[in-house]
Design a protein around this motif. Structure first.
Motif, mmCIF file in Angstrom:
data_model
loop_
_atom_site.group_PDB
_atom_site.id
_atom_site.type_symbol
_atom_site.label_atom_id
_atom_site.label_comp_id
_atom_site.label_asym_id
_atom_site.label_seq_id
_atom_site.Cartn_x
_atom_site.Cartn_y
_atom_site.Cartn_z
ATOM 1 N N ARG A 265 0.853 -1.195 0.000
ATOM 2 C CA ARG A 265 0.000 0.000 0.000
ATOM 3 C C ARG A 265 0.881 1.235 0.000
ATOM 4 O O ARG A 265 1.839 1.340 0.779
ATOM 5 C CB ARG A 265 -0.924 0.024 1.225
ATOM 6 C CG ARG A 265 -1.936 -1.100 1.250
ATOM 7 C CD ARG A 265 -3.123 -0.783 2.160
ATOM 8 N NE ARG A 265 -2.760 -0.614 3.553
ATOM 9 C CZ ARG A 265 -2.700 -1.606 4.435
ATOM 10 N NH1 ARG A 265 -2.942 -2.858 4.048
ATOM 11 N NH2 ARG A 265 -2.381 -1.366 5.699
ATOM 12 N N GLY A 266 0.546 2.184 -0.886
ATOM 13 C CA GLY A 266 1.271 3.445 -0.966
ATOM 14 C C GLY A 266 0.300 4.601 -1.129
ATOM 15 O O GLY A 266 -0.920 4.439 -1.005
ATOM 16 N N ASP A 272 -0.665 0.027 -4.907
ATOM 17 C CA ASP A 272 -1.359 -1.002 -4.130
ATOM 18 C C ASP A 272 -1.414 -2.303 -4.914
ATOM 19 O O ASP A 272 -1.732 -2.307 -6.111
ATOM 20 C CB ASP A 272 -2.779 -0.555 -3.791
ATOM 21 C CG ASP A 272 -2.803 0.702 -2.926
ATOM 22 O OD1 ASP A 272 -1.740 1.059 -2.372
ATOM 23 O OD2 ASP A 272 -3.873 1.318 -2.804
ATOM 24 N N SER A 273 -1.082 -3.390 -4.259
ATOM 25 C CA SER A 273 -1.154 -4.697 -4.910
ATOM 26 C C SER A 273 -1.483 -5.749 -3.871
ATOM 27 O O SER A 273 -1.328 -5.534 -2.666
ATOM 28 C CB SER A 273 0.165 -5.037 -5.620
ATOM 29 O OG SER A 273 1.230 -5.056 -4.689
ATOM 30 N N SER A 325 9.649 -1.954 3.025
ATOM 31 C CA SER A 325 9.247 -0.950 2.039
ATOM 32 C C SER A 325 9.527 -1.436 0.626
ATOM 33 O O SER A 325 10.377 -2.293 0.398
ATOM 34 C CB SER A 325 9.982 0.370 2.287
ATOM 35 O OG SER A 325 11.383 0.214 2.146
ATOM 36 N N VAL A 326 8.797 -0.847 -0.316
ATOM 37 C CA VAL A 326 8.884 -1.215 -1.736
ATOM 38 C C VAL A 326 9.520 -0.066 -2.511
ATOM 39 O O VAL A 326 9.124 1.094 -2.332
ATOM 40 C CB VAL A 326 7.486 -1.507 -2.309
ATOM 41 C CG1 VAL A 326 7.566 -1.807 -3.798
ATOM 42 C CG2 VAL A 326 6.851 -2.680 -1.572
ATOM 43 N N LEU A 340 12.807 4.977 -6.003
ATOM 44 C CA LEU A 340 11.995 5.719 -5.052
ATOM 45 C C LEU A 340 11.140 4.773 -4.214
ATOM 46 O O LEU A 340 10.502 3.863 -4.742
ATOM 47 C CB LEU A 340 11.080 6.692 -5.806
ATOM 48 C CG LEU A 340 10.233 7.649 -4.978
ATOM 49 C CD1 LEU A 340 11.114 8.661 -4.247
ATOM 50 C CD2 LEU A 340 9.230 8.374 -5.880
ATOM 51 N N THR A 341 11.146 4.980 -2.906
ATOM 52 C CA THR A 341 10.273 4.204 -2.028
ATOM 53 C C THR A 341 8.832 4.660 -2.243
ATOM 54 O O THR A 341 8.515 5.827 -2.032
ATOM 55 C CB THR A 341 10.683 4.396 -0.556
ATOM 56 O OG1 THR A 341 12.030 3.925 -0.387
ATOM 57 C CG2 THR A 341 9.756 3.618 0.372
ATOM 58 N N THR A 342 7.972 3.735 -2.651
ATOM 59 C CA THR A 342 6.604 4.109 -3.024
ATOM 60 C C THR A 342 5.530 3.402 -2.211
ATOM 61 O O THR A 342 4.354 3.755 -2.320
ATOM 62 C CB THR A 342 6.365 3.804 -4.515
ATOM 63 O OG1 THR A 342 6.683 2.434 -4.780
ATOM 64 C CG2 THR A 342 7.211 4.704 -5.406
ATOM 65 N N ALA A 343 5.880 2.415 -1.413
ATOM 66 C CA ALA A 343 4.845 1.681 -0.681
ATOM 67 C C ALA A 343 5.460 0.916 0.480
ATOM 68 O O ALA A 343 6.680 0.720 0.548
ATOM 69 C CB ALA A 343 4.114 0.715 -1.612
ATOM 70 N N ARG A 344 4.621 0.528 1.402
ATOM 71 C CA ARG A 344 4.974 -0.435 2.435
ATOM 72 C C ARG A 344 4.344 -1.771 2.059
ATOM 73 O O ARG A 344 3.291 -1.799 1.430
ATOM 74 C CB ARG A 344 4.440 -0.003 3.808
ATOM 75 C CG ARG A 344 5.136 1.191 4.438
ATOM 76 C CD ARG A 344 4.489 1.514 5.780
ATOM 77 N NE ARG A 344 5.226 2.519 6.539
ATOM 78 C CZ ARG A 344 5.051 3.822 6.428
ATOM 79 N NH1 ARG A 344 4.132 4.291 5.569
ATOM 80 N NH2 ARG A 344 5.764 4.670 7.157
#
Length: 426
Positions: A265-266, A272-273, A325-326, A340-344
């Motif tokens: 989720r970002g 989101d996936s 993190s993603v 770039l960090t875009t989601a957890r």
């Protein structure tokens, strides 16, 4: 510690700033988010500094270098995993995911003044053979301090060439000098063997493009080598720094019949996936014991959490690194890229392990101090992304590194012991 997530058109749109914006009013429209306003005052301030440096710095500096430095600075203080990759670094990043490059075979984290912190030497690589340890700080290369080195990849070089590393190690008063001969690093990320009849062992050292395929082949080979059906498998993820998240998801799918594997989720919906296991699995009826330590990070934590949350495995070892993190990779038109960090990411039970890590069901301790000591965890990195559960877990100690064969023997003993019973003393 990387996932080359596809960048959506929405993220690309956010990355494009039209020159016409400089003429637009930054007052947000009614109902618009304040974050969408372009900070013209800050942009004008940057242009003022840019022009001052270009005009008055003691030596001429190319506009391209100034702009690249500005972009690097924009990403530098976001978190330790967001960075600007020039064309050469982007190429190296891609090579690592394919599993072949020329260098010393070590995963590193860049710290202040370009000092490199060793996450983990690649198993079987020249750095590991020369005695480089997890947690070592590489402060100099060939006698030159890291801050003075202009080469973007000073550890890379032709096969056969040597490099002298100046290493500061916890507990050592003197600076260590370790000479490492570069090799072509072909990362065979999976290896396996039978520990004893009906009990197998699979080691995954990193997650690459072909890791899931290799894992399936090794699992099938072990099943064929065992005269009787496999009763148990030790899955060794110690000092696995991560890699391609998709590879970890595929392996989890191979071992699960059903259930959630991981979700992300970002801020953008495109970040989101949700991944679910599909029907059919390898090694049905085989008990799994996942072996982890302080160097198990990112994709290896995803795999471990997916198996334990779905009651498919137990975890033995030490607290993991805690990188939840993603990172997404945005290619630029000049061949450079932005990571770039875009989601957890979230485990099947819905928890975030960012800056917390995974606590094993069975805790092991290192036999001796044969790894560099220190605070080795995501929460110990300056500027790390704060974890949702970090504050309530602030008192938890960092994990340990668990090298050698002893932890494998302990994992096997625990695997042969029913849950709830103590494993026999070693």
């Amino acid at each position: 510690m990387r996932w080359t997530h596809q960048i959506s058109s929405a993220l690309l749109a956010l990355a494009v700033v039209s020159p016409a914006l400089a003429q637009q009013d930054t007052t947000p429209a009614p109902g618009a988010s304040p974050q969408q306003a372009v900070p013209l005052d800050e942009i004008r301030r940057y242009v003022t500094v840019f022009n001052a440096v270009r005009a008055a710095y003691v030596e001429p500096v190319a506009d391209t270098k100034l702009m690249q430095s500005a972009i690097r600075g924009l990403l530098l203080e976001l978190d330790p995993h967001s960075s600007y990759l020039d064309a050469e670094q982007a190429k190296v990043f891609e090579e690592q995911s394919r599993g072949a490059y020329e260098g010393i075979g070590v995963e590193v984290q860049t710290l202040k003044d370009k000092v490199l912190k060793v996450i983990a030497p690649i198993e079987g690589g020249p750095a590991a053979a020369a005695g480089v340890l997890p947690g070592d700080l590489i402060v100099a290369v060939d006698g030159k301090q890291m801050a003075a080195i202009t080469d973007v990849e000073p550890l890379r070089g032709p096969t056969g060439s040597s490099v002298t590393l100046g290493i500061r190690r916890e507990g050592q008063a003197k600076l260590l000098e370790i000479v490492v001969q570069r090799q072509t690093i072909r990362l065979s990320s999976v290896r396996s063997r039978l520990l004893e009849p009906q009990y197998g062992y699979i080691r995954i050292s990193t997650f690459q493009a072909d890791t899931a395929t290799d894992f399936a082949q090794h699992a099938k080979r072990l099943a064929e080598q065992s005269v009787e059906p496999l009763k148990g498998l030790v899955l060794d993820l110690r000092s696995n720094p991560g890699g391609l998240l998709t590879a970890a998801v595929q392996i989890a799918d191979e071992l699960l019949e059903q259930g959630t594997i991981v979700s992300t989720r970002g801020r953008l919906s495109s970040s989101d996936s949700h991944f679910e296991a599909t029907a059919g699995q390898l090694l049905p009826g085989t008990d799994l014991m996942v072996l982890v330590d302080a160097g198990s990070a990112s994709a290896s934590e995803v795999l471990a959490a997916a198996l334990v949350d779905n009651q498919r495995a137990r975890i033995i070892g030490s607290r993991t690194f805690g990188k939840g993190s993603v990172q997404s990779v945005l290619p630029l038109d000049n061949g450079d890229s932005i990571k770039l960090t875009t989601a957890r990411y979230y485990t099947p039970s819905g928890r975030s392990i960012q800056a917390v890590g995974i606590s094993p069901d069975i805790v092991l301790s290192p036999e001796a101090s044969n790894t560099a000591a220190g605070d080795y965890r995501e929460a110990g990195l300056g500027g790390h992304l704060e974890g949702e559960l970090e504050q309530e877990n602030a008192g938890l100690p960092s994990g340990d590194f668990l090298p050698g064969d002893k932890p494998i023997e302990q994992a096997l003993a625990a695997l042969k012991t029913p849950p709830g019973q103590a494993a026999p003393a070693e």
